[in-house]
Design an enzyme around this catalytic site. Structure first.
Site, PDB file in Angstrom:
ATOM      1  N   GLY A   1       0.822  -1.204   0.000  1.00  0.00           N
ATOM      2  CA  GLY A   1       0.000   0.000   0.000  1.00  0.00           C
ATOM      3  C   GLY A   1       0.848   1.242   0.000  1.00  0.00           C
ATOM      4  O   GLY A   1       2.048   1.183   0.279  1.00  0.00           O
ATOM      5  N   PRO A   2       0.226   2.384  -0.307  1.00  0.00           N
ATOM      6  CA  PRO A   2       0.971   3.640  -0.352  1.00  0.00           C
ATOM      7  C   PRO A   2       1.544   4.006   1.010  1.00  0.00           C
ATOM      8  O   PRO A   2       1.100   3.466   2.028  1.00  0.00           O
ATOM      9  CB  PRO A   2      -0.076   4.665  -0.794  1.00  0.00           C
ATOM     10  CG  PRO A   2      -1.346   3.956  -0.982  1.00  0.00           C
ATOM     11  CD  PRO A   2      -1.183   2.536  -0.636  1.00  0.00           C
TER      12      PRO A   2
ATOM     13  N   THR B   1      -0.088   4.533   5.178  1.00  0.00           N
ATOM     14  CA  THR B   1      -1.416   3.948   5.319  1.00  0.00           C
ATOM     15  C   THR B   1      -1.496   2.988   6.499  1.00  0.00           C
ATOM     16  O   THR B   1      -2.511   2.344   6.697  1.00  0.00           O
ATOM     17  CB  THR B   1      -1.827   3.197   4.037  1.00  0.00           C
ATOM     18  OG1 THR B   1      -0.707   2.435   3.588  1.00  0.00           O
ATOM     19  CG2 THR B   1      -2.237   4.165   2.964  1.00  0.00           C
ATOM     20  N   GLY B   2      -0.417   2.890   7.262  1.00  0.00           N
ATOM     21  CA  GLY B   2      -0.491   2.104   8.488  1.00  0.00           C
ATOM     22  C   GLY B   2       0.082   0.701   8.378  1.00  0.00           C
ATOM     23  O   GLY B   2      -0.279  -0.167   9.171  1.00  0.00           O
TER      24      GLY B   2
ATOM     25  N   HIS C   1     -15.439   9.003 -15.477  1.00  0.00           N
ATOM     26  CA  HIS C   1     -14.566   8.047 -16.151  1.00  0.00           C
ATOM     27  C   HIS C   1     -14.767   6.632 -15.574  1.00  0.00           C
ATOM     28  O   HIS C   1     -15.011   5.677 -16.308  1.00  0.00           O
ATOM     29  CB  HIS C   1     -13.107   8.503 -15.978  1.00  0.00           C
ATOM     30  CG  HIS C   1     -12.080   7.569 -16.529  1.00  0.00           C
ATOM     31  ND1 HIS C   1     -11.393   7.834 -17.680  1.00  0.00           N
ATOM     32  CD2 HIS C   1     -11.623   6.372 -16.079  1.00  0.00           C
ATOM     33  CE1 HIS C   1     -10.560   6.836 -17.923  1.00  0.00           C
ATOM     34  NE2 HIS C   1     -10.671   5.932 -16.957  1.00  0.00           N
ATOM     35  N   GLU C   2     -14.730   6.553 -14.263  1.00  0.00           N
ATOM     36  CA  GLU C   2     -14.889   5.238 -13.627  1.00  0.00           C
ATOM     37  C   GLU C   2     -16.303   4.699 -13.827  1.00  0.00           C
ATOM     38  O   GLU C   2     -16.493   3.498 -14.048  1.00  0.00           O
ATOM     39  CB  GLU C   2     -14.552   5.319 -12.135  1.00  0.00           C
ATOM     40  CG  GLU C   2     -13.091   5.637 -11.822  1.00  0.00           C
ATOM     41  CD  GLU C   2     -12.106   4.671 -12.448  1.00  0.00           C
ATOM     42  OE1 GLU C   2     -12.432   3.480 -12.612  1.00  0.00           O
ATOM     43  OE2 GLU C   2     -10.995   5.115 -12.814  1.00  0.00           O
TER      44      GLU C   2
ATOM     45  N   HIS D   1     -16.415   3.061 -17.170  1.00  0.00           N
ATOM     46  CA  HIS D   1     -15.913   1.677 -17.160  1.00  0.00           C
ATOM     47  C   HIS D   1     -16.986   0.739 -16.617  1.00  0.00           C
ATOM     48  O   HIS D   1     -17.269  -0.310 -17.182  1.00  0.00           O
ATOM     49  CB  HIS D   1     -14.712   1.552 -16.217  1.00  0.00           C
ATOM     50  CG  HIS D   1     -13.432   2.093 -16.767  1.00  0.00           C
ATOM     51  ND1 HIS D   1     -12.933   1.720 -17.981  1.00  0.00           N
ATOM     52  CD2 HIS D   1     -12.530   2.957 -16.234  1.00  0.00           C
ATOM     53  CE1 HIS D   1     -11.787   2.347 -18.177  1.00  0.00           C
ATOM     54  NE2 HIS D   1     -11.522   3.115 -17.133  1.00  0.00           N
TER      55      HIS D   1
ATOM     56  N   ASP E   1      -5.492   2.578 -19.357  1.00  0.00           N
ATOM     57  CA  ASP E   1      -6.589   1.923 -20.091  1.00  0.00           C
ATOM     58  C   ASP E   1      -6.198   1.745 -21.547  1.00  0.00           C
ATOM     59  O   ASP E   1      -6.354   0.676 -22.120  1.00  0.00           O
ATOM     60  CB  ASP E   1      -7.859   2.784 -20.064  1.00  0.00           C
ATOM     61  CG  ASP E   1      -8.352   3.012 -18.651  1.00  0.00           C
ATOM     62  OD1 ASP E   1      -8.021   2.208 -17.778  1.00  0.00           O
ATOM     63  OD2 ASP E   1      -9.083   4.004 -18.448  1.00  0.00           O
TER      64      ASP E   1
HETATM   65  P1  ADP Z   1       3.376   2.997   6.565  1.00  0.00           P
HETATM   66  O1  ADP Z   1       4.204   1.989   7.264  1.00  0.00           O
HETATM   67  O2  ADP Z   1       2.233   2.381   5.804  1.00  0.00           O
HETATM   68  O3  ADP Z   1       4.139   3.964   5.715  1.00  0.00           O
HETATM   69  P2  ADP Z   1       2.821   3.876   9.211  1.00  0.00           P
HETATM   70  O4  ADP Z   1       2.288   2.619   9.766  1.00  0.00           O
HETATM   71  O5  ADP Z   1       4.236   4.198   9.528  1.00  0.00           O
HETATM   72  O6  ADP Z   1       2.639   3.890   7.632  1.00  0.00           O
HETATM   73  O7  ADP Z   1       1.869   5.068   9.626  1.00  0.00           O
HETATM   74  C1  ADP Z   1       2.363   6.289  10.084  1.00  0.00           C
HETATM   75  C2  ADP Z   1       1.440   6.876  11.124  1.00  0.00           C
HETATM   76  O8  ADP Z   1       0.195   7.207  10.534  1.00  0.00           O
HETATM   77  C3  ADP Z   1       1.102   5.915  12.225  1.00  0.00           C
HETATM   78  O9  ADP Z   1       2.076   5.967  13.224  1.00  0.00           O
HETATM   79  C4  ADP Z   1      -0.239   6.424  12.708  1.00  0.00           C
HETATM   80  O10 ADP Z   1      -0.093   7.503  13.592  1.00  0.00           O
HETATM   81  C5  ADP Z   1      -0.872   6.950  11.439  1.00  0.00           C
HETATM   82  N1  ADP Z   1      -1.759   5.956  10.842  1.00  0.00           N
HETATM   83  C6  ADP Z   1      -1.619   5.402   9.620  1.00  0.00           C
HETATM   84  N2  ADP Z   1      -2.624   4.538   9.356  1.00  0.00           N
HETATM   85  C7  ADP Z   1      -3.423   4.535  10.444  1.00  0.00           C
HETATM   86  C8  ADP Z   1      -4.619   3.829  10.792  1.00  0.00           C
HETATM   87  N3  ADP Z   1      -5.204   2.960   9.952  1.00  0.00           N
HETATM   88  N4  ADP Z   1      -5.159   4.061  11.988  1.00  0.00           N
HETATM   89  C9  ADP Z   1      -4.584   4.937  12.839  1.00  0.00           C
HETATM   90  N5  ADP Z   1      -3.468   5.614  12.577  1.00  0.00           N
HETATM   91  C10 ADP Z   1      -2.870   5.433  11.392  1.00  0.00           C
HETATM   92 ZN    ZN Z   2      -9.794   4.134 -16.646  1.00  0.00          ZN
END
Ligand code: ADP
Ligand code: ZN
Length: 598
Positions: free
Chosen positions: A197-198, A201-202, A421-422, A425, A496
């Protein structure tokens, strides 16, 4: 490390300059020396080791000149002649020397240095050589260890949203908690899972939560820590890391940015030797993963934002055989993430978190954490007693400013165009019976794509011409919608168009699906010939292939156009639903467009 380099450099300098200090004889040759002899300045000449002549000038103790001689006999003759010619009596002497202590040392110095440097490197590899871990720990893995006692424990409660990922990862927690249950049944637990994931994103958070839930230590290291300037260091770090992990088992071993080492081997620029270090690191990682038993209690989690560039070997069974998608949060998930991070703040009364979630499309969890922090700072700067809506708005604006550079956040117009666009599709694929079944459509940006549609993966082994056409029409549905509704076109359709073109080309050139070209295939299953340089067909055929490819694309486009024309209203409603909810599932599509024909 630098200390050693400096010593090395200084010694080299000393060796080059001081070693040839002024006291040493000047290099010369016989004709020059002969001239000195003619002037009567030479006292004696000593031939050393039958190859070098040292010239001693009148009144000096040390040799003033030296030169190499070809043969002793010839030189002896030359000197005799010179003596006669100029009426001199230069003495010729012989000496054999093996060099003094210093001379030997100087002679060996480069070797000593090379050997010393080598030993230093080998010792640096620490654990690998059974040594005590290297002088400066070059080969030691810099894994950060969070012990379960010391660290504040992170559990699934701290991770908002990501429900699907949590369910998938729950099994790992379960195994770490009750390994016997699985062992008794003879079950095998995955050794590793890839979190895709980007950034922000946790993924790290989720991995930590697994350790926290299972109450085991969490070891983490970043992929880029493996790749350093010293050859062999990466591989030995990997060995060391796994040794540490096995000592701590059961535990979670987390490798962030695994793409730094895991990129596909032998690809890209400089694949001739340039990537050796990374490749040997990757090979070591694969070896280690195969080396420890499934039930050793070490579970590997790795994070990347690009699974597609990883070496396929990493994804094979018994390695990272599961992939867990950790996407950007949708509106509900963003509310939950706000919940987690708002807890730490002193909030003004009546602050509406769903308002905040609505204002932050495309934000990652980390961005949201940032917004909360920034809002608190802004409130503090204004000497307020609590953080209010205005503070959040200002914080969001500020973060958006930063995000826009990352081109993640869309302007309202862009968002509208993407939604249509979506929806395009979705509509086309909904009404063409051979297109893949739709699962969900979203306008949450992912990577470079502003939106995406998910389809059930194709389980057919064969694809017919009709199925190809329906697929291509669905792919073109996005672009056609843009043109029909807005009279414009945008670059977002690149992927696409690329896929549609390749499909059409394959139909013509590979699958024999064009009557004009006929049932023949220019496909090369050996992969040996390079189509870029030598085409296996004539110019004329090339032109025909181009024309036929285009014909198929036009045919598919006409199909897409027809469907969209017939369902203009449904498509519009679908786009509006997308704008409102960001993600739309099969049920919504069915509700709006009616049951799928097919
Ligand atoms: P990644 O490893 O995907 O780059 P991190 O896990 O290091 O991202 O996320 C960085 C911070 O963003 C975490 O320490 C938290 O504070 C916050 N965060 C990201 N995603 C979440 C989530 N789903 N719920 C709560 N906090 C999140
Ligand atoms: Zn498209």
């Amino acid at each position: 490390m630098w200390g050693w380099l400096v010593i090395f450099a200084l010694t080299l300098v000393w060796w080059v300059f001081v070693g040839n200090e002024a006291g040493a004889p000047k290099a010369s040759n016989w004709s020059e020396v002969k001239e000195l002899v003619s002037k009567g300045e030479v006292e004696k000449i000593v031939v050393v080791n039958r190859e070098r002549a040292e010239v001693f000038v009148e009144g000096q103790d040390a040799a003033a000149y030296e030169f190499t001689i070809g043969s002793v006999e010839v030189f002896d003759n030359d000197l005799k002649q010179a003596n006669e010619q100029f009426g001199q009596s230069v003495v010729l002497d012989y000496r054999n020397e093996r060099g003094g202590f210093l001379g030997t040392l100087v002679g060996f110095l480069p070797w000593l240095l090379i050997i010393g440097f080598w030993i230093f490197l080998m010792r640096g590899m620490g654990g690998a050589m059974g040594g005590p871990g290297g002088m400066m720990g070059v080969g030691r893995a810099k894994a950060q260890i969070f012990d379960k006692e010391k660290q504040e424990k992170i559990t699934f409660k701290d991770v908002a949203g990501l429900e699907e990922a949590k369910v998938e990862i729950m099994e790992i927690v379960d195994f770490l908690k009750k390994p016997e249950k699985y062992k008794d049944l003879g079950g095998k637990i995955p050794k590793g899972a890839l979190l895709v994931g980007p950034p922000g994103t946790g993924k790290t958070l989720l991995a930590k939560a697994v350790a926290g839930e299972a109450d085991v230590p969490f070891l983490s290291i970043s992929g880029s820590d493996f790749v350093e300037m010293f050859v062999g260091v990466g591989a030995s770090r990997v060995r060391d890391l796994f040794r540490q992990a096995k000592e701590k088992a059961p535990c979670i071993l987390f490798i962030d940015e695994i793409d730094a080492i895991g990129r596909a081997r032998g690809r890209g620029a400089g694949s001739f030797g340039g990537n050796d270090e990374r490749e040997s690191t990757l090979n070591q990682l694969l070896t280690e993963m195969d080396g420890f038993g499934t039930n050793a209690g070490v579970i590997l989690l790795a994070a990347t934002n690009r699974a597609d560039i990883l070496d396929k070997a990493l994804m094979r069974a018994g390695r990272f055989d599961r992939q867990i998608e950790v996407g950007l949060p949708e509106i509900r998930e963003r509310e939950q993430i706000f919940d987690v991070h708002l807890k730490k703040l002193k909030l003004a009364r009546g602050l509406d978190r769903s308002f905040l979630a609505k204002q932050t499309p495309g934000f990652s969890g980390a961005d949201i954490a940032n917004v909360c922090n920034e809002a608190a700072l802004i409130a503090a700067r204004g000497n307020k007693s609590s953080v209010g809506k205005a503070d959040f708005s200002a914080a969001i604006d500020r973060i958006v400013g930063g995000l826009e550079r990352r081109s993640l956040v869309m302007s309202p117009e862009e968002k509208k165009l993407t939604a249509f666009h979506e929806a395009g599709h979705a509509t086309v694929s909904w009404f063409l019976k051979n297109a893949d079944p739709l699962i969900k459509v979203t306008i949450i940006p992912r990577g470079k794509a502003l939106g995406a549609s998910w389809y059930l993966p194709d389980e057919r082994h064969n694809t017919t011409r009709e199925q190809f056409l329906d697929k291509i029409a669905s792919l073109l549905g996005g672009r056609v919608t843009e043109q029909m509704f807005f009279g414009t076109a945008e670059t977002g359709a690149l992927n696409d168009l690329e896929r549609a073109t390749k499909m059409a080309y394959a139909m013509v050139a590979f699958f024999g699906m064009s009557e004009r070209i006929g049932n023949l295939s220019y496909y090369d299953s050996t992969g040996n010939s390079d189509m870029a340089f030598t085409k296996p067909f004539s110019e004329k055929t090339a032109q025909q292939i181009d024309e036929e490819t285009k014909k198929i694309l036009l045919e598919a486009e006409a199909m897409a156009r027809e469907v969209i024309e017939a369902h203009r209203e449904g498509l519009t409603r679908l786009a509006e639903r997308l704008l409102e909810r960001e993600t739309v599932f099969t049920e919504d599509v069915e509700e709006i467009l009616g049951a799928r024909n097919g």
